[in-house]
Design a protein around this motif. Structure first.
Motif, PDB file in Angstrom:
ATOM      1  N   ARG A  58       0.826  -1.212   0.000  1.00 38.11           N
ATOM      2  CA  ARG A  58       0.000   0.000   0.000  1.00 38.11           C
ATOM      3  C   ARG A  58       0.858   1.259   0.000  1.00 38.11           C
ATOM      4  N   TRP A  59       1.839   1.296   0.888  1.00 32.37           N
ATOM      5  CA  TRP A  59       2.708   2.480   0.953  1.00 32.37           C
ATOM      6  C   TRP A  59       3.497   2.620  -0.355  1.00 32.37           C
ATOM      7  N   SER A  60       3.960   1.521  -0.899  1.00 28.67           N
ATOM      8  CA  SER A  60       4.710   1.567  -2.160  1.00 28.67           C
ATOM      9  C   SER A  60       3.837   2.088  -3.289  1.00 28.67           C
ATOM     10  N   LEU A  61       2.596   1.642  -3.319  1.00 32.82           N
ATOM     11  CA  LEU A  61       1.666   2.119  -4.341  1.00 32.82           C
ATOM     12  C   LEU A  61       1.429   3.620  -4.189  1.00 32.82           C
ATOM     13  N   ALA A  62       1.077   4.045  -2.985  1.00 29.71           N
ATOM     14  CA  ALA A  62       0.776   5.465  -2.753  1.00 29.71           C
ATOM     15  C   ALA A  62       2.002   6.345  -2.963  1.00 29.71           C
ATOM     16  N   SER A  63       3.131   5.934  -2.434  1.00 29.80           N
ATOM     17  CA  SER A  63       4.335   6.769  -2.567  1.00 29.80           C
ATOM     18  C   SER A  63       4.831   6.782  -4.006  1.00 29.80           C
ATOM     19  N   GLY A  64       4.724   5.662  -4.706  1.00 33.07           N
ATOM     20  CA  GLY A  64       5.121   5.641  -6.113  1.00 33.07           C
ATOM     21  C   GLY A  64       4.280   6.597  -6.944  1.00 33.07           C
ATOM     22  N   LEU A  65       2.977   6.588  -6.713  1.00 37.23           N
ATOM     23  CA  LEU A  65       2.101   7.531  -7.422  1.00 37.23           C
ATOM     24  C   LEU A  65       2.444   8.972  -7.047  1.00 37.23           C
ATOM     25  N   PHE A  66       2.756   9.196  -5.782  1.00 34.36           N
ATOM     26  CA  PHE A  66       3.116  10.545  -5.341  1.00 34.36           C
ATOM     27  C   PHE A  66       4.431  10.998  -5.992  1.00 34.36           C
ATOM     28  N   PHE A  67       5.412  10.105  -6.073  1.00 37.20           N
ATOM     29  CA  PHE A  67       6.673  10.439  -6.753  1.00 37.20           C
ATOM     30  C   PHE A  67       6.402  10.821  -8.208  1.00 37.20           C
ATOM     31  N   GLY A  68       5.524  10.063  -8.861  1.00 38.54           N
ATOM     32  CA  GLY A  68       5.175  10.387 -10.241  1.00 38.54           C
ATOM     33  C   GLY A  68       4.536  11.756 -10.353  1.00 38.54           C
ATOM     34  N   ALA A  69       3.640  12.085  -9.416  1.00 37.85           N
ATOM     35  CA  ALA A  69       3.000  13.403  -9.420  1.00 37.85           C
ATOM     36  C   ALA A  69       4.036  14.508  -9.228  1.00 37.85           C
ATOM     37  N   ILE A  70       5.006  14.279  -8.353  1.00 36.01           N
ATOM     38  CA  ILE A  70       6.082  15.267  -8.167  1.00 36.01           C
ATOM     39  C   ILE A  70       6.857  15.427  -9.466  1.00 36.01           C
ATOM     40  N   GLY A  71       7.191  14.323 -10.102  1.00 37.04           N
ATOM     41  CA  GLY A  71       7.930  14.388 -11.361  1.00 37.04           C
ATOM     42  C   GLY A  71       7.184  15.165 -12.423  1.00 37.04           C
ATOM     43  N   PHE A  72       5.890  14.893 -12.559  1.00 37.03           N
ATOM     44  CA  PHE A  72       5.088  15.626 -13.542  1.00 37.03           C
ATOM     45  C   PHE A  72       4.984  17.101 -13.180  1.00 37.03           C
ATOM     46  N   ALA A  73       4.835  17.401 -11.896  1.00 36.29           N
ATOM     47  CA  ALA A  73       4.765  18.804 -11.481  1.00 36.29           C
ATOM     48  C   ALA A  73       6.081  19.527 -11.799  1.00 36.29           C
ATOM     49  N   LEU A  74       7.205  18.845 -11.592  1.00 43.84           N
ATOM     50  CA  LEU A  74       8.492  19.447 -11.950  1.00 43.84           C
ATOM     51  C   LEU A  74       8.584  19.676 -13.455  1.00 43.84           C
ATOM     52  N   PHE A  75       8.129  18.707 -14.243  1.00 47.60           N
ATOM     53  CA  PHE A  75       8.108  18.889 -15.698  1.00 47.60           C
ATOM     54  C   PHE A  75       7.267  20.109 -16.065  1.00 47.60           C
ATOM     55  N   ALA A  76       6.112  20.230 -15.445  1.00 48.41           N
ATOM     56  CA  ALA A  76       5.181  21.316 -15.779  1.00 48.41           C
ATOM     57  C   ALA A  76       5.711  22.686 -15.378  1.00 48.41           C
ATOM     58  N   LEU A  77       6.377  22.751 -14.238  1.00 49.64           N
ATOM     59  CA  LEU A  77       6.838  24.026 -13.696  1.00 49.64           C
ATOM     60  C   LEU A  77       8.209  24.459 -14.212  1.00 49.64           C
ATOM     61  N   ALA A  78       8.939  23.539 -14.793  1.00 52.33           N
ATOM     62  CA  ALA A  78      10.339  23.776 -15.134  1.00 52.33           C
ATOM     63  C   ALA A  78      10.505  24.837 -16.222  1.00 52.33           C
ATOM     64  N   SER A  79      11.025  25.969 -15.822  1.00 57.74           N
ATOM     65  CA  SER A  79      11.318  27.007 -16.810  1.00 57.74           C
ATOM     66  C   SER A  79      12.730  26.845 -17.368  1.00 57.74           C
ATOM     67  N   LYS A  80      13.545  26.068 -16.686  1.00 58.91           N
ATOM     68  CA  LYS A  80      14.922  25.799 -17.113  1.00 58.91           C
ATOM     69  C   LYS A  80      15.106  24.307 -17.374  1.00 58.91           C
ATOM     70  N   ARG A  81      16.024  23.995 -18.257  1.00 58.40           N
ATOM     71  CA  ARG A  81      16.287  22.596 -18.615  1.00 58.40           C
ATOM     72  C   ARG A  81      16.662  21.739 -17.414  1.00 58.40           C
ATOM     73  N   TRP A  82      17.551  22.256 -16.575  1.00 57.14           N
ATOM     74  CA  TRP A  82      18.033  21.463 -15.437  1.00 57.14           C
ATOM     75  C   TRP A  82      16.886  21.141 -14.485  1.00 57.14           C
ATOM     76  N   PHE A  83      15.925  22.057 -14.359  1.00 55.97           N
ATOM     77  CA  PHE A  83      14.769  21.842 -13.492  1.00 55.97           C
ATOM     78  C   PHE A  83      13.890  20.731 -14.060  1.00 55.97           C
ATOM     79  N   PHE A  84      13.752  20.722 -15.377  1.00 57.18           N
ATOM     80  CA  PHE A  84      13.005  19.655 -16.048  1.00 57.18           C
ATOM     81  C   PHE A  84      13.707  18.321 -15.809  1.00 57.18           C
ATOM     82  N   LEU A  85      15.014  18.291 -15.984  1.00 57.61           N
ATOM     83  CA  LEU A  85      15.775  17.055 -15.798  1.00 57.61           C
ATOM     84  C   LEU A  85      15.693  16.545 -14.363  1.00 57.61           C
ATOM     85  N   ALA A  86      15.511  17.448 -13.403  1.00 58.42           N
ATOM     86  CA  ALA A  86      15.376  17.043 -12.000  1.00 58.42           C
ATOM     87  C   ALA A  86      14.107  16.225 -11.777  1.00 58.42           C
ATOM     88  N   GLY A  87      13.143  16.324 -12.668  1.00 58.43           N
ATOM     89  CA  GLY A  87      11.919  15.536 -12.548  1.00 58.43           C
ATOM     90  C   GLY A  87      12.084  14.087 -12.962  1.00 58.43           C
TER      91      GLY A  87
END
Length: 178
Positions: free
Chosen positions: A56-85
């Motif tokens: 359960r925790w792996s499922l929830a945290s994995g989905l949360f990590f994905g949401a963070i990654g997508f949010a970083l992609f969406a917010l990234a005004s610089k290349r390095w910020f995008f790559l951090a996702g």
């Protein structure tokens, strides 16, 4: 989960070319980084992570990590910020095996084929709907006539879908014994 994933093959190249001016080489190198990170997670991290934290925790945290990654992609005004996702998108990979394990325990042995067929049907449906959805969101978000210029809109939508998936997954998995 599957619909959110469709944002990657649907708009990754279009988005990075539009927002950062990336060429084929840069896109290829970034996708190679995605592949390396995903291989590390799926090949070496999933088993120990699920064993330590439970499904359960792996499922929830994995989905949360994905949401963070997508949010970083969406917010990234610089290349390095995008790559951090990218590492966060790779960590999303712990969710799939945990979900598969939980779903498999939810149905009896004689229904495993039906379960896998249903999962693959959902994957196929999102594979048809996702490209249309995410490319249209991207088109509207970058058009000159739109009310707001938000190039990262497809990835905001993907992040939202994963956050909603956490609620659905935890609700569905609450009665499954760990």
């Amino acid at each position: 989960y599957y619909l959110a994933h469709q944002s990657l093959p649907s708009v990754f190249v279009l988005y990075t070319e539009f927002r950062y001016g990336w060429n084929e080489r840069t896109v290829g190198l970034s996708l190679a980084a995605v592949g390396v990170c995903a291989a590390i997670v799926s090949g070496g991290l999933v088993g120990p992570y699920v064993k330590k934290f439970g499904e359960r925790w792996s499922l929830a945290s994995g989905l949360f990590f994905g949401a963070i990654g997508f949010a970083l992609f969406a917010l990234a005004s610089k290349r390095w910020f995008f790559l951090a996702g990218i590492p966060f998108i790779a960590l999303w990979g712990v969710a799939g095996p945990a979900a598969q394990s939980l779903m498999s325990r939810y149905v009896d042995h004689s229904s495993q084929g039906k379960l896998q067929g249903a999962v693959n049907s959902l994957r196929a449906l999102t594979g048809m709907a996702g490209p249309l959805l995410f490319t249209q969101v991207f088109t509207v978000a970058i058009s000159t006539g739109s009310f707001a210029h938000i190039p990262g809109a497809p990835y905001f939508l993907a992040a939202f879908l994963l956050l909603a998936s956490i609620l659905v997954a935890l609700t569905a998995a609450r009665n499954i014994p760990e």
